[in-house]
Design a protein around this motif. Structure first.
Motif, PDB file in Angstrom:
ATOM      1  N   PHE A 143      -4.458  -2.719  -4.441  1.00  0.00           N
ATOM      2  CA  PHE A 143      -4.034  -2.182  -3.150  1.00  0.00           C
ATOM      3  C   PHE A 143      -3.209  -2.491  -2.779  1.00  0.00           C
ATOM      4  N   ALA A 144      -2.764  -3.735  -3.263  1.00  0.00           N
ATOM      5  CA  ALA A 144      -1.787  -3.949  -2.778  1.00  0.00           C
ATOM      6  C   ALA A 144      -0.576  -2.574  -2.076  1.00  0.00           C
ATOM      7  N   ILE A 145       0.093  -2.184  -3.774  1.00  0.00           N
ATOM      8  CA  ILE A 145       0.935  -1.550  -3.462  1.00  0.00           C
ATOM      9  C   ILE A 145       1.205  -0.305  -3.942  1.00  0.00           C
ATOM     10  N   ALA A 146       0.221   0.165  -4.537  1.00  0.00           N
ATOM     11  CA  ALA A 146       0.319   1.243  -5.912  1.00  0.00           C
ATOM     12  C   ALA A 146      -1.011   2.293  -4.184  1.00  0.00           C
ATOM     13  N   ILE A 147      -1.830   1.915  -4.247  1.00  0.00           N
ATOM     14  CA  ILE A 147      -3.040   3.124  -3.675  1.00  0.00           C
ATOM     15  C   ILE A 147      -1.900   3.199  -1.992  1.00  0.00           C
ATOM     16  N   PRO A 148      -1.282   2.305  -0.993  1.00  0.00           N
ATOM     17  CA  PRO A 148      -0.822   2.208   0.132  1.00  0.00           C
ATOM     18  C   PRO A 148       0.260   3.494   0.032  1.00  0.00           C
ATOM     19  N   ALA A 149       0.809   3.323  -1.405  1.00  0.00           N
ATOM     20  CA  ALA A 149       1.886   4.621  -1.778  1.00  0.00           C
ATOM     21  C   ALA A 149       1.068   6.092  -2.238  1.00  0.00           C
ATOM     22  N   LEU A 150       0.530   5.640  -2.272  1.00  0.00           N
ATOM     23  CA  LEU A 150      -0.797   7.014  -3.186  1.00  0.00           C
ATOM     24  C   LEU A 150      -0.837   7.951  -1.806  1.00  0.00           C
ATOM     25  N   ILE A 151      -1.309   6.686  -0.377  1.00  0.00           N
ATOM     26  CA  ILE A 151      -2.164   7.002   0.857  1.00  0.00           C
ATOM     27  C   ILE A 151      -0.586   7.678   2.126  1.00  0.00           C
TER      28      ILE A 151
ATOM     29  N   LEU B 132      -7.585  -6.186   9.680  1.00  0.00           N
ATOM     30  CA  LEU B 132      -6.662  -4.911   9.727  1.00  0.00           C
ATOM     31  C   LEU B 132      -5.584  -4.991   9.256  1.00  0.00           C
ATOM     32  N   THR B 133      -5.020  -5.299  10.280  1.00  0.00           N
ATOM     33  CA  THR B 133      -3.608  -5.201  11.065  1.00  0.00           C
ATOM     34  C   THR B 133      -2.650  -6.107   9.503  1.00  0.00           C
ATOM     35  N   HIS B 134      -3.440  -6.467   8.630  1.00  0.00           N
ATOM     36  CA  HIS B 134      -2.680  -6.944   7.195  1.00  0.00           C
ATOM     37  C   HIS B 134      -3.072  -6.314   6.207  1.00  0.00           C
ATOM     38  N   ASN B 135      -4.395  -5.165   5.434  1.00  0.00           N
ATOM     39  CA  ASN B 135      -4.817  -4.724   4.273  1.00  0.00           C
ATOM     40  C   ASN B 135      -4.038  -3.457   4.961  1.00  0.00           C
ATOM     41  N   PRO B 136      -3.659  -3.295   3.685  1.00  0.00           N
ATOM     42  CA  PRO B 136      -1.802  -2.857   2.985  1.00  0.00           C
ATOM     43  C   PRO B 136      -2.508  -0.995   3.208  1.00  0.00           C
ATOM     44  N   ILE B 137      -3.793  -1.488   2.960  1.00  0.00           N
ATOM     45  CA  ILE B 137      -4.324   0.116   2.737  1.00  0.00           C
ATOM     46  C   ILE B 137      -3.818   0.573   4.465  1.00  0.00           C
ATOM     47  N   LEU B 138      -4.440   0.016   4.508  1.00  0.00           N
ATOM     48  CA  LEU B 138      -4.562   0.480   6.611  1.00  0.00           C
ATOM     49  C   LEU B 138      -3.426   0.513   7.389  1.00  0.00           C
ATOM     50  N   VAL B 139      -2.044  -0.543   6.568  1.00  0.00           N
ATOM     51  CA  VAL B 139      -0.744  -0.320   7.134  1.00  0.00           C
ATOM     52  C   VAL B 139       0.012   0.442   6.521  1.00  0.00           C
ATOM     53  N   ALA B 140      -0.495   1.133   5.000  1.00  0.00           N
ATOM     54  CA  ALA B 140      -0.019   2.633   4.943  1.00  0.00           C
ATOM     55  C   ALA B 140      -0.055   3.943   5.369  1.00  0.00           C
TER      56      ALA B 140
ATOM     57  N   SER C  88       0.826   5.767 -10.358  1.00  0.00           N
ATOM     58  CA  SER C  88       0.335   4.702 -11.147  1.00  0.00           C
ATOM     59  C   SER C  88      -0.901   4.027 -10.701  1.00  0.00           C
ATOM     60  N   ALA C  89      -1.245   4.370  -9.217  1.00  0.00           N
ATOM     61  CA  ALA C  89      -2.762   4.343  -8.715  1.00  0.00           C
ATOM     62  C   ALA C  89      -3.626   4.345 -10.108  1.00  0.00           C
ATOM     63  N   ILE C  90      -3.892   5.574  -9.967  1.00  0.00           N
ATOM     64  CA  ILE C  90      -5.398   5.736 -10.250  1.00  0.00           C
ATOM     65  C   ILE C  90      -5.724   5.343 -11.806  1.00  0.00           C
ATOM     66  N   PRO C  91      -4.395   5.820 -12.697  1.00  0.00           N
ATOM     67  CA  PRO C  91      -4.394   5.327 -14.157  1.00  0.00           C
ATOM     68  C   PRO C  91      -4.614   3.245 -14.261  1.00  0.00           C
ATOM     69  N   CYS C  92      -3.551   3.161 -13.045  1.00  0.00           N
ATOM     70  CA  CYS C  92      -4.172   0.993 -13.393  1.00  0.00           C
ATOM     71  C   CYS C  92      -5.606   0.714 -12.434  1.00  0.00           C
ATOM     72  N   ALA C  93      -5.593   1.599 -11.454  1.00  0.00           N
ATOM     73  CA  ALA C  93      -7.375   1.879 -10.758  1.00  0.00           C
ATOM     74  C   ALA C  93      -8.535   1.420 -11.819  1.00  0.00           C
ATOM     75  N   LEU C  94      -8.425   2.763 -12.217  1.00  0.00           N
ATOM     76  CA  LEU C  94      -9.903   2.402 -13.630  1.00  0.00           C
ATOM     77  C   LEU C  94      -9.162   1.816 -14.889  1.00  0.00           C
ATOM     78  N   PHE C  95      -8.134   1.836 -15.085  1.00  0.00           N
ATOM     79  CA  PHE C  95      -8.256   1.078 -16.726  1.00  0.00           C
ATOM     80  C   PHE C  95      -8.621  -1.147 -15.819  1.00  0.00           C
TER      81      PHE C  95
END
Length: 307
Positions: free
Chosen positions: A40-48, A160-168, A196-203
């Protein structure tokens, strides 16, 4: 049919691996919680960020396309919340997760390979345009619903401004607007995190599924899966094909996008708020299994075939 199964099997494989390793005691629940925090904090923001900086937008916005898709998404979201509260006696936070699960699609693992296989390059632009704004809109609405009941508007905006996904999302949009291209070593770094986002999320979701199981029984996850796989694409099909005017490939992309199973971001959102995690994880697992059949039906309805 075999190509669709080949798309779905890796999803179940990673969920199953997480489930088995937790069930066997090889790893603990803390591993899943830490992994979901990383995603949530690193991998998905990078993907976005990677997705937003790579999408090509048309000069004129296709409002019919946007309305057709998101009208369907928010209709099933509202139905899920109302039924979740009144029939399944969910509290407000869990009902938001139920609505998010019904309205938010698994766009990366299922949507991208399936839609590109069905429509090829013709479907690439509408697909990646929708991916670029799908998660920002859905997460923003979910966050406002989750936080807005008890918090002042300024407090909500601060969160919202501290949400890593929205920041990304904001950083990706700014990079696109100003044509910023990161140095190659940074691009490689972002790409590695994004991969790494999707495999880590699914695992991590498999770990949660073992921990929570079908805590609300089968009925609620099955109802959410029917909303996601049946009602959502049906509403989009009617609007995109019979109300608004758009190229066939664009309407087809919207329908197939809507027909994707419940997205893993619903589980990540639930984990973040520690609410409705069992509902989210069970809905994702059931809808992904059901999507093997329902996707074939929607491909047939659209008149396309995966070779």
């Amino acid at each position: 049919m075999l190509s669709l199964i080949a798309i779905v099997l890796p999803v179940f494989g990673l969920i199953g691996l997480g489930f088995i390793t937790r069930a066997s005691g090889y790893i603990g629940d803390r591993t899943g919680e830490g992994l979901s925090d990383y995603v949530f904090a690193i991998a998905i923001p990078a993907l976005i960020f990677k997705t937003l900086t790579g999408v090509a937008l048309p000069a004129v916005q296709p409002w019919g396309y946007w309305i057709a898709y998101f009208a369907g998404a928010f209709i099933v979201w509202a139905i899920a919340m109302i039924v979740g509260q009144r029939v399944f006696k969910l509290d407000h936070t869990a009902s938001v997760v139920a609505g998010f699960s019904a309205g938010q699609a698994n766009t990366v693992m299922m949507g991208i390979p399936m839609i590109l296989a069905a429509f090829g390059e013709e479907g690439a632009v509408p697909l990646f345009m929708l991916i670029a704004i799908h998660l920002p809109i859905m997460v923003s609405v979910a966050t406002l619903l989750m936080e807005g009941r008890d918090a002042h508007l300024l407090v909500v905006l601060k969160k919202l401004t501290h949400n890593p996904i929205l920041v990304a999302i904001v950083l990706g949009a700014l990079a696109k607007i100003f044509n910023f291209t990161p140095p190659n070593f940074i691009k490689v770094f972002i790409d590695m995190l994004a991969q790494s986002a999707i495999p880590c999320a699914l695992f991590s979701m498999g770990i949660a599924l073992r921990r929570y199981g079908l805590e609300k029984g089968v009925a609620l996850p099955a109802f959410l899966a029917v909303l996601k796989l049946g009602a959502h694409p049906l509403i989009v099909f009617i609007l995109a094909r019979h109300v608004f005017t758009m190229p066939p490939a664009w309407s087809g992309v919207a329908v197939l996008f809507a027909s994707c199973p419940c997205g893993v971001n619903a589980y990540l959102f639930a984990e973040r708020y520690r609410a409705g995690v069992g509902v989210a994880s069970s809905s994702i697992a059931l809808s992904t299994a059901m999507a093997v059949v329902t996707t074939v039906g929607w491909l047939w309805a659209l008149g396309v075939h995966i070779q």
